[in-house]
Scaffold this motif. Structure first.
Motif, PDB file in Angstrom:
ATOM      1  N   TYR A   1       7.842   4.102 -40.274  1.00  0.00           N
ATOM      2  CA  TYR A   1       8.173   5.460 -40.710  1.00  0.00           C
ATOM      3  C   TYR A   1       9.675   5.561 -41.003  1.00  0.00           C
ATOM      4  O   TYR A   1      10.088   6.096 -42.031  1.00  0.00           O
ATOM      5  CB  TYR A   1       7.746   6.443 -39.620  1.00  0.00           C
ATOM      6  CG  TYR A   1       7.851   7.891 -40.002  1.00  0.00           C
ATOM      7  CD1 TYR A   1       6.729   8.583 -40.466  1.00  0.00           C
ATOM      8  CD2 TYR A   1       9.052   8.592 -39.895  1.00  0.00           C
ATOM      9  CE1 TYR A   1       6.799   9.929 -40.809  1.00  0.00           C
ATOM     10  CE2 TYR A   1       9.132   9.928 -40.245  1.00  0.00           C
ATOM     11  CZ  TYR A   1       8.006  10.587 -40.697  1.00  0.00           C
ATOM     12  OH  TYR A   1       8.089  11.911 -41.037  1.00  0.00           O
TER      13      TYR A   1
ATOM     14  N   SER B   1      11.663   6.071 -44.569  1.00  0.00           N
ATOM     15  CA  SER B   1      12.567   7.234 -44.644  1.00  0.00           C
ATOM     16  C   SER B   1      13.985   6.849 -45.059  1.00  0.00           C
ATOM     17  O   SER B   1      14.688   7.654 -45.672  1.00  0.00           O
ATOM     18  CB  SER B   1      12.640   7.936 -43.285  1.00  0.00           C
ATOM     19  OG  SER B   1      11.396   8.445 -42.914  1.00  0.00           O
TER      20      SER B   1
ATOM     21  N   GLU C   1      14.347   6.891 -53.481  1.00  0.00           N
ATOM     22  CA  GLU C   1      12.893   6.820 -53.294  1.00  0.00           C
ATOM     23  C   GLU C   1      12.220   5.902 -54.313  1.00  0.00           C
ATOM     24  O   GLU C   1      11.245   5.227 -53.995  1.00  0.00           O
ATOM     25  CB  GLU C   1      12.311   8.230 -53.386  1.00  0.00           C
ATOM     26  CG  GLU C   1      10.829   8.297 -53.134  1.00  0.00           C
ATOM     27  CD  GLU C   1      10.310   9.726 -53.081  1.00  0.00           C
ATOM     28  OE1 GLU C   1       9.083   9.885 -53.214  1.00  0.00           O
ATOM     29  OE2 GLU C   1      11.108  10.663 -52.897  1.00  0.00           O
TER      30      GLU C   1
ATOM     31  N   ARG D   1       7.257   9.463 -51.343  1.00  0.00           N
ATOM     32  CA  ARG D   1       7.627   9.034 -49.998  1.00  0.00           C
ATOM     33  C   ARG D   1       6.986   9.917 -48.932  1.00  0.00           C
ATOM     34  O   ARG D   1       6.473   9.425 -47.933  1.00  0.00           O
ATOM     35  CB  ARG D   1       9.155   9.064 -49.830  1.00  0.00           C
ATOM     36  CG  ARG D   1       9.592   8.667 -48.436  1.00  0.00           C
ATOM     37  CD  ARG D   1      11.036   8.992 -48.082  1.00  0.00           C
ATOM     38  NE  ARG D   1      11.951   9.116 -49.159  1.00  0.00           N
ATOM     39  CZ  ARG D   1      13.021   8.333 -49.336  1.00  0.00           C
ATOM     40  NH1 ARG D   1      13.274   7.365 -48.490  1.00  0.00           N
ATOM     41  NH2 ARG D   1      13.838   8.551 -50.341  1.00  0.00           N
ATOM     42  N   GLN D   2       6.988  11.224 -49.158  1.00  0.00           N
ATOM     43  CA  GLN D   2       6.424  12.144 -48.164  1.00  0.00           C
ATOM     44  C   GLN D   2       4.953  11.839 -47.902  1.00  0.00           C
ATOM     45  O   GLN D   2       4.493  11.906 -46.760  1.00  0.00           O
ATOM     46  CB  GLN D   2       6.619  13.603 -48.591  1.00  0.00           C
ATOM     47  CG  GLN D   2       6.232  14.596 -47.525  1.00  0.00           C
ATOM     48  CD  GLN D   2       6.994  14.392 -46.211  1.00  0.00           C
ATOM     49  OE1 GLN D   2       8.195  14.126 -46.201  1.00  0.00           O
ATOM     50  NE2 GLN D   2       6.291  14.496 -45.097  1.00  0.00           N
ATOM     51  N   SER D   3       4.216  11.471 -48.933  1.00  0.00           N
ATOM     52  CA  SER D   3       2.802  11.114 -48.764  1.00  0.00           C
ATOM     53  C   SER D   3       2.666   9.855 -47.925  1.00  0.00           C
ATOM     54  O   SER D   3       1.784   9.773 -47.062  1.00  0.00           O
ATOM     55  CB  SER D   3       2.133  10.906 -50.121  1.00  0.00           C
ATOM     56  OG  SER D   3       2.107  12.107 -50.840  1.00  0.00           O
TER      57      SER D   3
ATOM     58  N   LEU E   1       4.791   8.812 -45.670  1.00  0.00           N
ATOM     59  CA  LEU E   1       5.163   9.176 -44.291  1.00  0.00           C
ATOM     60  C   LEU E   1       4.019   9.910 -43.586  1.00  0.00           C
ATOM     61  O   LEU E   1       3.760   9.653 -42.401  1.00  0.00           O
ATOM     62  CB  LEU E   1       6.437  10.020 -44.293  1.00  0.00           C
ATOM     63  CG  LEU E   1       7.697   9.319 -44.801  1.00  0.00           C
ATOM     64  CD1 LEU E   1       8.860  10.294 -44.876  1.00  0.00           C
ATOM     65  CD2 LEU E   1       8.042   8.105 -43.959  1.00  0.00           C
ATOM     66  N   GLU E   2       3.343  10.779 -44.302  1.00  0.00           N
ATOM     67  CA  GLU E   2       2.199  11.485 -43.717  1.00  0.00           C
ATOM     68  C   GLU E   2       1.079  10.510 -43.364  1.00  0.00           C
ATOM     69  O   GLU E   2       0.442  10.650 -42.308  1.00  0.00           O
ATOM     70  CB  GLU E   2       1.696  12.556 -44.683  1.00  0.00           C
ATOM     71  CG  GLU E   2       2.638  13.731 -44.806  1.00  0.00           C
ATOM     72  CD  GLU E   2       2.317  14.666 -45.960  1.00  0.00           C
ATOM     73  OE1 GLU E   2       1.248  14.508 -46.606  1.00  0.00           O
ATOM     74  OE2 GLU E   2       3.142  15.573 -46.215  1.00  0.00           O
TER      75      GLU E   2
END
Length: 149
Positions: free
Chosen positions: A18, A22, A27, A80-82, A84-85
């Motif tokens: 993670y 991050s 990105e 990136r957020q996807s 990380l989720e």
């Protein structure tokens, strides 16, 4: 006791995954490949998510996860957020699945034939921790190399 140790290792290293994802300054570089490097950090991340959700989440925990291994290496430019989720969900799945195991089950045969020969669940879980670390190291190196450019 062994299960607690395995849970701690997976928790630690999925947290590191993670953090690595991050830490990319740009990105877009998550998906960068060049020369003889075949896999981007983004694809390695997808591969680890698929691998752990399949072999621990679905096989041990009964999550019902269906793997698309080909997509782990062909999908590109996922935000990136996807990622990380999905890492966070994977951490939960792995922890929950390992929480269902009894110490005695570690010495039983892993329920799925993976390497063309049977192995104990403990052996395979140990393999999965080293597999995670192998790719985590690649992602770390990829990030540090590209962040310098």
């Amino acid at each position: 006791m062994i299960i607690d140790s395995l849970k701690a290792l997976f928790e630690r290293d999925l947290q590191r995954l993670y953090e690595e994802i991050s830490l990319y300054k740009d990105e877009k570089k998550l998906w960068h490949v060049e020369q003889n490097i075949a896999n981007s950090a983004g694809n390695l991340c997808l591969h680890l998510i698929g691998n752990l959700n399949t072999y621990i989440g679905a096989e041990i925990g009964g999550s019902g996860y269906i793997r698309n291994r080909e997509a782990e290496f062909s999908d590109k430019n996922i935000p990136r957020q996807s990622l990380l989720e999905e890492i966070a969900k994977t951490r939960t799945q792995v922890s929950n699945a390992l929480g269902t195991l009894k110490e005695s089950e570690l010495h039983e045969e892993y329920p799925r034939l993976v390497f063309e020969k049977s192995m104990s669940t403990l052996y395979f879980l140990m393999h999965l921790t080293t597999h995670l670390n192998y790719h985590l190291g690649q992602i770390n190196y990829h990030r540090r190399l590209l962040d310098e450019k």
